[in-house]
Scaffold this active site. Structure first.
Site, PDB file in Angstrom:
ATOM      1  N   TYR A  33     -38.011  28.046  36.744  1.00 45.10           N
ATOM      2  CA  TYR A  33     -38.251  28.032  38.191  1.00 45.10           C
ATOM      3  C   TYR A  33     -38.834  26.734  38.720  1.00 45.10           C
ATOM      4  CZ  TYR A  33     -42.796  29.735  36.412  1.00 45.10           C
ATOM      5  OH  TYR A  33     -43.944  29.899  35.700  1.00 45.10           O
ATOM      6  N   LYS A  34     -39.014  25.754  37.831  1.00 46.45           N
ATOM      7  CA  LYS A  34     -39.571  24.476  38.295  1.00 46.45           C
ATOM      8  C   LYS A  34     -38.417  23.522  38.624  1.00 46.45           C
ATOM      9  CE  LYS A  34     -43.881  25.476  36.001  1.00 46.45           C
ATOM     10  NZ  LYS A  34     -44.568  25.514  34.690  1.00 46.45           N
ATOM     11  N   PHE A  82     -51.612  23.605  29.355  1.00 43.90           N
ATOM     12  CA  PHE A  82     -51.464  24.701  30.309  1.00 43.90           C
ATOM     13  C   PHE A  82     -52.043  25.980  29.691  1.00 43.90           C
ATOM     14  CE2 PHE A  82     -49.226  27.962  32.727  1.00 43.90           C
ATOM     15  CZ  PHE A  82     -49.324  27.467  34.007  1.00 43.90           C
ATOM     16  N   ASP A  87     -43.255  22.406  24.686  1.00 38.62           N
ATOM     17  CA  ASP A  87     -43.095  23.124  25.939  1.00 38.62           C
ATOM     18  C   ASP A  87     -42.523  22.136  26.957  1.00 38.62           C
ATOM     19  OD1 ASP A  87     -43.410  24.330  28.437  1.00 38.62           O
ATOM     20  OD2 ASP A  87     -45.223  25.409  27.821  1.00 38.62           O
ATOM     21  N   ARG A 122     -51.705  17.458  43.416  1.00 41.50           N
ATOM     22  CA  ARG A 122     -50.491  17.253  42.627  1.00 41.50           C
ATOM     23  C   ARG A 122     -49.285  17.095  43.548  1.00 41.50           C
ATOM     24  NH1 ARG A 122     -48.660  21.341  37.955  1.00 41.50           N
ATOM     25  NH2 ARG A 122     -48.296  22.630  39.772  1.00 41.50           N
TER      26      ARG A 122
HETATM   27  C1  LIG Z   1     -45.263  26.667  34.394  1.00 41.00           C
HETATM   28  C2  LIG Z   1     -45.667  26.638  32.954  1.00 41.00           C
HETATM   29  C3  LIG Z   1     -45.590  27.796  32.186  1.00 41.00           C
HETATM   30  C4  LIG Z   1     -45.191  29.081  32.849  1.00 41.00           C
HETATM   31  O1  LIG Z   1     -45.247  30.176  32.045  1.00 41.00           O
HETATM   32  P1  LIG Z   1     -44.778  31.602  32.634  1.00 41.00           P
HETATM   33  O2  LIG Z   1     -44.681  32.435  31.451  1.00 41.00           O
HETATM   34  O3  LIG Z   1     -43.486  31.350  33.358  1.00 41.00           O
HETATM   35  O4  LIG Z   1     -45.797  32.038  33.616  1.00 41.00           O
HETATM   36  C5  LIG Z   1     -45.913  27.701  30.842  1.00 41.00           C
HETATM   37  N1  LIG Z   1     -46.301  26.531  30.291  1.00 41.00           N
HETATM   38  C6  LIG Z   1     -46.400  25.404  31.030  1.00 41.00           C
HETATM   39  C7  LIG Z   1     -46.822  24.137  30.394  1.00 41.00           C
HETATM   40  C8  LIG Z   1     -46.099  25.434  32.382  1.00 41.00           C
HETATM   41  O5  LIG Z   1     -46.217  24.334  33.110  1.00 41.00           O
END
Ligand SMILES: *Cc1c(COP(=O)(O)O)cnc(C)c1O
Length: 413
Positions: free
Chosen positions: A223-224, A127, A198, A372
């Site tokens: 938030y996921k 990501f 992560d 997705r």
């Molecule tokens: C959704 C996600 C993030 C989100 O990071 P924010 O700081 O909340 O924007 C980070 N890493 C991964 C792998 C994600 O899927």
């Protein structure tokens, strides 16, 4: 194998031990929501909790609420709840900041604990924020660190005596492929590297046991699959053996040993408390707590079984119904390697997803060509998997996606 039908899916819903959990969410009629991996659905308990917090705690009790209603404890109290979802103990997790900011703090710790090694090892298409944060931190430190990126299946072989930290997303955001947490952690540590996970696409979706894996650091997203609401606070975990070996660089007052002593110089709080920087976003934390409370009532094994059942059903429906329509499966078929989503490639991925959304099947698109579909097991039904596959087949057969409005790119895809 016998033909899959919608009736089979309905029968599985009828026998599903988690079926009743769907009733805990405020889902709109007529929508099949397959994007809980990007923004979890709204728990029915959340609006009332937020209203109470706003009207009674903030409105009536005002600043006394920091003590009276335990606002000041929220990062730790919520951290202890989150710990139970990821195989961590009390006092090992705080809810704070965003995933990006927590990556910064934990990565800084990892580099400082392994000072003679220059390499941050990660996955090439991790990501982006994870990689961007590493870049920013390396530039700030100015100590010649380098980010080495390899393919996901080449990570273990790439760990060597220059590797300071291996930084990986446990379940890949685009493919849905899941790393073997224990095996990669062991490989990193055998070579003297630290392991930072992560858990953005793991917490609340797949069983995680950081303690059993012996990992060093972890961050995750609220938030996921945790259903904490848009922009919910994130969390971080530091193995107890490392917590007091490092002072993280965002040394704000609420990570101080005695914030209300208002001392001139920073003294880190003992333990995980030093990983807090500033004042917690109380409203957002309360929403996250409502989401986490729901998940604490569910057996992780049952959640995983349902999640695998849903992704398997969707894959089987696509295999059976969508031959010759230009789709290819990106997500591993192997159960042990699959997280909670299914990703399909299609050369017209973006307009195809817009056409699906217009029909009420909400997934999302990731460049360059990935559709997705997230299967949040608490509120998704087996018939949803079937109906989404059927809708996709129809959109592709009738080329319903090939209209100008579906080609127009929005800011968020
Ligand atoms: C959704 C996600 C993030 C989100 O990071 P924010 O700081 O909340 O924007 C980070 N890493 C991964 C792998 C994600 O899927």
């Amino acid at each position: 194998m016998s033909r899959l039908t919608r009736a089979h899916c309905a029968a599985r819903d009828a026998a599903d031990p988690l079926a009743a959990w769907r009733g805990e969410f405020a889902l709109p009629e007529g929508i099949i929501y397959l994007d809980g991996n990007s923004l979890g659905a709204l728990p029915k308990a959340t609006p009332a909790r937020i209203a109470e917090l706003v009207e009674r705690e903030w409105g009536q009790d005002l600043i006394t609420s920091w003590n009276k209603h335990g606002w000041i404890e929220l990062p730790r109290r919520l951290g202890d709840k989150l710990a139970r979802l990821i195989g961590a103990g009390p006092g090992e997790v705080v809810a704070a900041d965003s995933t990006s900011v927590n990556l910064f703090k934990t990565l800084a710790a990892a580099l400082s604990l392994n000072p003679d090694r220059p390499i941050i090892l990660s996955e090439r298409d991790n990501f982006p924020t994870d990689l961007y944060i590493a870049e920013g931190l390396m530039a700030l430190l100015g100590k010649g660190h380098r980010l080495r990126l390899v393919e996901g299946d080449a990570v273990e072989a790439a760990i060597d005596s220059d590797t300071a930290v291996v930084m990986l997303t446990h379940v890949h955001y685009r493919t849905g492929a899941m790393h073997d947490m224990a095996a990669v952690t062991a490989a990193a540590q055998r070579a003297g590297a630290l392991m930072l996970w992560d858990l953005a696409h793991s917490a609340g979706a797949v069983p995680v046991d950081l303690t059993a894996a012996g990992a060093d650091f972890a961050v995750g997203c609220g938030y996921k699959y945790l259903n904490g609401g848009p922009g919910a606070p994130a969390f971080l975990w530091v193995a107890p053996r490392h917590q007091e070996r490092f002072v993280q660089p965002l040394s704000g007052w609420l990570g101080h040993a005695a914030p209300f002593a208002f001392e001139a110089a920073y003294r880190p709080a003992p333990g995980i408390g030093r990983y807090v920087a500033g004042t917690p976003p109380v409203l957002s934390m309360a929403a996250l707590e409502a989401g986490v409370d729901l998940l604490l009532g569910v057996s992780p094994a049952a959640l995983r079984e349902k999640s695998l059942g849903l992704t398997e059903t969707f894959i089987a429906a696509i295999d059976q119904e969508a031959q010759g329509l230009g789709l290819s499966l990106l997500t591993p078929r192997d159960r042990a390697r699959r997280g909670g989503q299914v990703s399909l490639r299609h050369e017209a991925g973006y307009p195809v997803m817009q056409a699906l959304i217009a029909r009420g099947v909400i997934g999302d698109f990731r460049a360059p060509d990935i559709l997705r579909f997230g299967f949040a097991p608490l509120y998704t039904r087996f018939v949803d998997a079937w109906d989404a596959a059927a809708a996709l087949v129809e959109v592709l057969r009738q080329r319903g996606w090939d209209r100008p409005e579906f080609h127009r790119r929005a800011a968020v895809t």
